[in-house]
Design a protein around this motif. Structure first.
Motif, mmCIF file in Angstrom:
data_model
loop_
_atom_site.group_PDB
_atom_site.id
_atom_site.type_symbol
_atom_site.label_atom_id
_atom_site.label_comp_id
_atom_site.label_asym_id
_atom_site.label_seq_id
_atom_site.Cartn_x
_atom_site.Cartn_y
_atom_site.Cartn_z
ATOM 1 N N ARG A 151 17.659 46.788 37.498
ATOM 2 C CA ARG A 151 18.836 46.428 36.710
ATOM 3 C C ARG A 151 19.956 46.620 38.002
ATOM 4 N NH1 ARG A 151 22.762 49.542 34.004
ATOM 5 N NH2 ARG A 151 23.961 48.365 32.543
ATOM 6 N N SER A 152 20.744 45.360 38.158
ATOM 7 C CA SER A 152 21.806 45.384 39.011
ATOM 8 C C SER A 152 23.146 45.339 38.173
ATOM 9 C CB SER A 152 21.452 44.410 40.190
ATOM 10 O OG SER A 152 21.671 43.084 39.554
ATOM 11 N N PHE A 153 24.046 45.899 38.659
ATOM 12 C CA PHE A 153 25.472 45.943 38.090
ATOM 13 C C PHE A 153 26.372 46.635 38.666
ATOM 14 C CE2 PHE A 153 23.648 50.219 37.110
ATOM 15 C CZ PHE A 153 24.624 50.950 37.114
ATOM 16 N N ARG A 154 26.368 47.053 39.851
ATOM 17 C CA ARG A 154 27.364 47.819 40.355
ATOM 18 C C ARG A 154 27.759 46.830 41.858
ATOM 19 N NH1 ARG A 154 27.864 53.108 39.180
ATOM 20 N NH2 ARG A 154 26.229 54.189 38.312
ATOM 21 N N HIS A 155 28.947 46.534 41.828
ATOM 22 C CA HIS A 155 29.433 45.544 42.680
ATOM 23 C C HIS A 155 30.057 46.198 44.011
ATOM 24 C CE1 HIS A 155 29.662 41.820 40.016
ATOM 25 N NE2 HIS A 155 29.444 42.654 39.020
ATOM 26 N N PHE A 156 29.788 45.377 45.023
ATOM 27 C CA PHE A 156 30.025 45.907 46.335
ATOM 28 C C PHE A 156 30.443 44.663 47.057
ATOM 29 C CE2 PHE A 156 27.504 49.274 45.159
ATOM 30 C CZ PHE A 156 27.757 50.333 45.790
ATOM 31 N N SER A 157 31.578 44.999 48.066
ATOM 32 C CA SER A 157 32.054 43.913 48.966
ATOM 33 C C SER A 157 31.915 44.696 50.238
ATOM 34 C CB SER A 157 33.565 43.470 48.712
ATOM 35 O OG SER A 157 33.558 42.618 47.644
ATOM 36 N N GLY A 158 31.062 44.346 51.326
ATOM 37 C CA GLY A 158 30.861 45.221 52.247
ATOM 38 C C GLY A 158 30.278 46.494 51.731
ATOM 39 N N ARG A 159 30.293 47.632 52.088
ATOM 40 C CA ARG A 159 29.894 48.910 51.670
ATOM 41 C C ARG A 159 30.877 49.477 50.698
ATOM 42 N NH1 ARG A 159 27.417 52.132 56.560
ATOM 43 N NH2 ARG A 159 27.200 53.511 54.856
ATOM 44 N N GLU A 160 31.971 48.771 50.218
ATOM 45 C CA GLU A 160 32.963 49.367 49.356
ATOM 46 C C GLU A 160 32.454 49.072 47.882
ATOM 47 O OE1 GLU A 160 37.710 49.015 48.318
ATOM 48 O OE2 GLU A 160 36.652 47.872 50.050
ATOM 49 N N GLU A 161 32.446 50.028 46.994
ATOM 50 C CA GLU A 161 32.053 49.458 45.657
ATOM 51 C C GLU A 161 33.219 49.414 44.915
ATOM 52 O OE1 GLU A 161 29.649 51.413 41.718
ATOM 53 O OE2 GLU A 161 30.087 52.727 43.312
ATOM 54 N N HIS A 162 33.185 48.291 43.972
ATOM 55 C CA HIS A 162 34.260 48.077 42.889
ATOM 56 C C HIS A 162 34.049 48.603 41.555
ATOM 57 C CE1 HIS A 162 35.748 45.433 45.907
ATOM 58 N NE2 HIS A 162 34.724 44.639 46.095
ATOM 59 N N PRO A 163 34.298 50.048 41.548
ATOM 60 C CA PRO A 163 33.909 50.610 39.981
ATOM 61 C C PRO A 163 34.761 49.951 38.902
ATOM 62 C CG PRO A 163 35.265 52.051 41.466
ATOM 63 C CD PRO A 163 34.837 50.831 42.310
ATOM 64 N N GLN A 164 35.888 49.369 39.267
ATOM 65 C CA GLN A 164 36.707 48.686 38.033
ATOM 66 C C GLN A 164 35.936 47.661 37.387
ATOM 67 O OE1 GLN A 164 37.363 48.326 41.337
ATOM 68 N NE2 GLN A 164 37.711 46.095 41.797
ATOM 69 N N ASN A 204 36.106 47.810 33.672
ATOM 70 C CA ASN A 204 36.636 46.537 32.724
ATOM 71 C C ASN A 204 35.537 45.626 31.846
ATOM 72 O OD1 ASN A 204 39.129 47.614 33.846
ATOM 73 N ND2 ASN A 204 38.951 46.176 35.468
ATOM 74 N N ASN A 205 34.347 46.111 32.146
ATOM 75 C CA ASN A 205 33.294 45.177 31.535
ATOM 76 C C ASN A 205 33.223 43.882 32.087
ATOM 77 O OD1 ASN A 205 31.314 44.895 29.579
ATOM 78 N ND2 ASN A 205 32.669 43.947 27.930
ATOM 79 N N THR A 206 33.590 43.813 33.396
ATOM 80 C CA THR A 206 33.730 42.355 34.163
ATOM 81 C C THR A 206 32.455 42.250 34.860
ATOM 82 O OG1 THR A 206 35.123 43.113 35.729
ATOM 83 C CG2 THR A 206 36.078 42.181 33.853
#
Length: 371
Positions: A61-74, A78-80
């Motif tokens: 189950r994938s759901f954690r967003h990354f650009s490069g190695r930086e995660e976007h926990p928002q 924010n349920n986006t």
């Protein structure tokens, strides 16, 4: 001596199935590859004329967003976030041509669900789906060391072909995107397409070596060349350079140690690491269209049990590094004032469960009374 031999056979049995679920944990879409690399342990287990049948199930189950190695926990806050649920089941059949050469066929199936807000007009969250046959593989390989020279370990090399049997234009219903906010049937996201539409050449290797204190070193990996440039499937993305899906190369490598448990006959534990991903550029052919390049580095604990000719294995790769690298379209569309870097959703872990059955060759007077 018999104990050592049993341990080595057990480890080699694990190698039959350990090259399982090489499917990246999220939107960086690695197709499942439990067939080609797995067969590399079978050359030393199987004698000429013997078969091995295995099946491998994997889930993430994938759901954690990354650009490069930086995660976007928002995104989660924010349920986006985009959420992918992926189930894969492979059936693999291998045959020992000789005591060192083998052939294998792998038939993979997949069922995927994807929950998204941005793909449905950004007003409400909806699901899209894909299911069916994925890209089939056939291959062959050869163990480098013969007989006595392989007592302490061996390495095999192999070649395989990926056939474009999976639907690379799988479609589902998207909401709030048609005229007046009506639903439309469109191709699903690249990460849950069943195939990529290209013929692929797979180069793989795998090995096992005896270490002190009854430990064993294992390693395996593959690189898949996908010469086809794009496959014609629409992405419905805003940028013109990303309007059509790319057919990207894929790679994976893993290594670790295995330890048979002396007080539990047939039981073994392993610990290793793996890296897998999609490169920014293909090694052969052009690299146009849309792709999400990147890689994942994971730690991979596992447990196995062998009873007679049956072996079962469970391993759970846990992501340590998730990196969504910049694509060629990210680079081409960037300006000094606007550095583009797309994101991808990754999983925290992957679950692999494998069952393998070694079929001994027929022995005169035992399996065939006519002989």
């Amino acid at each position: 001596m018999r104990k050592k031999l049993h341990s080595l056979v057990l480890v080699l049995a694990i190698l039959i199935i350990y090259h399982s679920e090489l499917k990246a944990q999220g939107c960086v879409a690695i197709r499942q590859f439990s067939g080609i690399g797995n067969a590399v342990g079978q050359g030393n287990i199987l004698e000429k004329g013997e078969w091995n049948i295995s099946s491998n199930y994997r889930y993430f189950r994938s759901f954690r967003h990354f650009s490069g190695r930086e995660e976007h926990p928002q995104r989660v806050a924010n349920n986006t976030e985009v959420i992918n649920w992926s189930h894969g089941l492979d059936f693999n059949i291998s045959y020992a041509l000789t005591d060192r050469a083998y052939a294998v066929v792998s038939l993979p199936f997949a069922y995927n669900e994807r929950s998204s807000l941005y793909e449905h007009g950004r007003n409400s969250r909806h699901m899209t789906y894909s299911q069916g046959l994925a890209d089939m593989r056939v291959g062959a390989g050869y163990w480098l060391l013969p007989g006595e020279k392989a007592k302490r370990g061996n390495t095999a090399i192999g070649l395989g072909i990926k056939l474009p049997t999976g639907d690379y234009n799988a479609q589902s219903t998207f909401y709030n995107v048609g005229p007046g906010g009506s639903p439309e049937v469109r191709p699903v996201d690249q990460s849950i397409q069943l195939g990529d539409g290209g013929w692929g050449l797979i180069v793989d290797t795998q090995g096992i070596w005896n270490l002190p204190s009854n430990f064993f070193l294992y390693y395996d990996g593959f690189y898949m060349f996908n010469p086809r440039n794009t496959n014609g499937t629409q992405t419905n993305r805003a940028r013109a350079s990303e309007a059509i899906m790319s057919v990207p190369d894929q790679f994976a490598f893993r290594a670790g140690v295995f330890k048979p448990i002396s007080f539990a006959h047939g039981l073994g534990l392993s610990l290793g690491g793996r890296a897998e991903g999609v490169p920014v550029r293909d090694l052969l052919g052009a690299s146009d269209g849309f792709r999400r390049p990147g890689y994942i580095i994971s730690v991979e604990p596992g447990v196995s049990y062998m009873l007679g000719n049956f072996t079962t294995t469970v391993n759970v790769p846990i992501a340590l590094v998730r990196n969504r690298t910049r694509s060629l379209t990210d680079i081409a569309d960037s300006t000094p004032d606007n550095r583009r870097h797309g994101d991808a959703a990754f999983a925290d872990y992957l679950i692999n469960v494998n069952l393998a059955w070694r079929i001994p060759k027929r022995v005169k007077g035992v399996f065939n009374s006519v002989d």
